[in-house]
Write a protein that holds these residues in place. Sequence first.
Motif, PDB file in Angstrom:
ATOM      1  N   THR A   1      41.935  45.225  35.430  1.00  0.00           N
ATOM      2  CA  THR A   1      40.561  45.633  35.720  1.00  0.00           C
ATOM      3  C   THR A   1      39.595  44.449  35.684  1.00  0.00           C
ATOM      4  O   THR A   1      38.436  44.597  36.023  1.00  0.00           O
ATOM      5  CB  THR A   1      40.086  46.694  34.714  1.00  0.00           C
ATOM      6  OG1 THR A   1      40.170  46.137  33.405  1.00  0.00           O
ATOM      7  CG2 THR A   1      40.933  47.946  34.813  1.00  0.00           C
ATOM      8  N   ASP A   2      40.049  43.290  35.256  1.00  0.00           N
ATOM      9  CA  ASP A   2      39.169  42.131  35.116  1.00  0.00           C
ATOM     10  C   ASP A   2      38.864  41.472  36.454  1.00  0.00           C
ATOM     11  O   ASP A   2      39.720  41.366  37.321  1.00  0.00           O
ATOM     12  CB  ASP A   2      39.785  41.088  34.188  1.00  0.00           C
ATOM     13  CG  ASP A   2      39.772  41.534  32.733  1.00  0.00           C
ATOM     14  OD1 ASP A   2      38.952  42.407  32.390  1.00  0.00           O
ATOM     15  OD2 ASP A   2      40.573  41.007  31.952  1.00  0.00           O
ATOM     16  N   VAL A   3      37.625  41.022  36.573  1.00  0.00           N
ATOM     17  CA  VAL A   3      37.196  40.270  37.754  1.00  0.00           C
ATOM     18  C   VAL A   3      37.027  38.817  37.318  1.00  0.00           C
ATOM     19  O   VAL A   3      36.396  38.539  36.301  1.00  0.00           O
ATOM     20  CB  VAL A   3      35.882  40.835  38.326  1.00  0.00           C
ATOM     21  CG1 VAL A   3      35.371  39.962  39.460  1.00  0.00           C
ATOM     22  CG2 VAL A   3      36.088  42.271  38.800  1.00  0.00           C
ATOM     23  N   ILE A   4      37.615  37.910  38.083  1.00  0.00           N
ATOM     24  CA  ILE A   4      37.541  36.480  37.784  1.00  0.00           C
ATOM     25  C   ILE A   4      36.957  35.758  38.985  1.00  0.00           C
ATOM     26  O   ILE A   4      36.776  36.340  40.048  1.00  0.00           O
ATOM     27  CB  ILE A   4      38.933  35.899  37.449  1.00  0.00           C
ATOM     28  CG1 ILE A   4      39.874  36.043  38.669  1.00  0.00           C
ATOM     29  CG2 ILE A   4      39.519  36.538  36.209  1.00  0.00           C
ATOM     30  CD1 ILE A   4      41.157  35.259  38.547  1.00  0.00           C
ATOM     31  N   GLU A   5      36.675  34.490  38.807  1.00  0.00           N
ATOM     32  CA  GLU A   5      36.221  33.666  39.919  1.00  0.00           C
ATOM     33  C   GLU A   5      37.372  32.776  40.364  1.00  0.00           C
ATOM     34  O   GLU A   5      38.200  32.358  39.548  1.00  0.00           O
ATOM     35  CB  GLU A   5      35.009  32.840  39.504  1.00  0.00           C
ATOM     36  CG  GLU A   5      33.796  33.719  39.279  1.00  0.00           C
ATOM     37  CD  GLU A   5      32.576  32.960  38.831  1.00  0.00           C
ATOM     38  OE1 GLU A   5      32.713  31.825  38.334  1.00  0.00           O
ATOM     39  OE2 GLU A   5      31.477  33.500  38.979  1.00  0.00           O
ATOM     40  N   VAL A   6      37.423  32.505  41.674  1.00  0.00           N
ATOM     41  CA  VAL A   6      38.474  31.680  42.261  1.00  0.00           C
ATOM     42  C   VAL A   6      37.814  30.626  43.143  1.00  0.00           C
ATOM     43  O   VAL A   6      37.008  30.951  44.010  1.00  0.00           O
ATOM     44  CB  VAL A   6      39.447  32.538  43.104  1.00  0.00           C
ATOM     45  CG1 VAL A   6      40.504  31.664  43.760  1.00  0.00           C
ATOM     46  CG2 VAL A   6      40.097  33.621  42.249  1.00  0.00           C
TER      47      VAL A   6
END
Length: 161
Positions: A86-91
């Motif tokens: 469910t986690d949103v990360i930056e790429v």
Amino acid sequence: MTIDLNAFGQSTAKGKLEQTPTANIFSARVTAGSSVTLKPGMAVEIDASDTTKMLAVKPLTSTGTVFGFIPLVHKNNAIGLTATTTDVIEVAADNAVMVMEASEAIAKGSLIKYDYSTLKVGEADTAADAVVGIALEAAAADGDLLKVLIKTPNVPAVVPA
């Protein structure tokens, strides 16, 4: 060198972005099972099996294609973060400049490959090596940090027939 806000000195750390602001930072959802430990500088690939509308990524596998790298930008990308689905990360993707860890001596200007098993970069020295960037600095040995211009695989403008 990158300067941290509220820091007492200049420091370089794996995964820090340079030359910011950059337009090639994407938000993506993690889809690699129930949990996975993410680290700055780790390569990710697009998870094509994900059916949601949001961009979904997972850590690079031995057969995957690099989409981008996890930057060290804030607490959500902290060293050793365990992310769930469910986690949103930056790429950080194509044309971003990131500090990465070398697996060997690397000459400035060399084409760079990524080793998904060590999470480090080295010189791309065979035709089989997938190029993921260009070294903007030299590295003298394994473990050295260097700036890399990320060059993720080119996508053809026209799909071959």
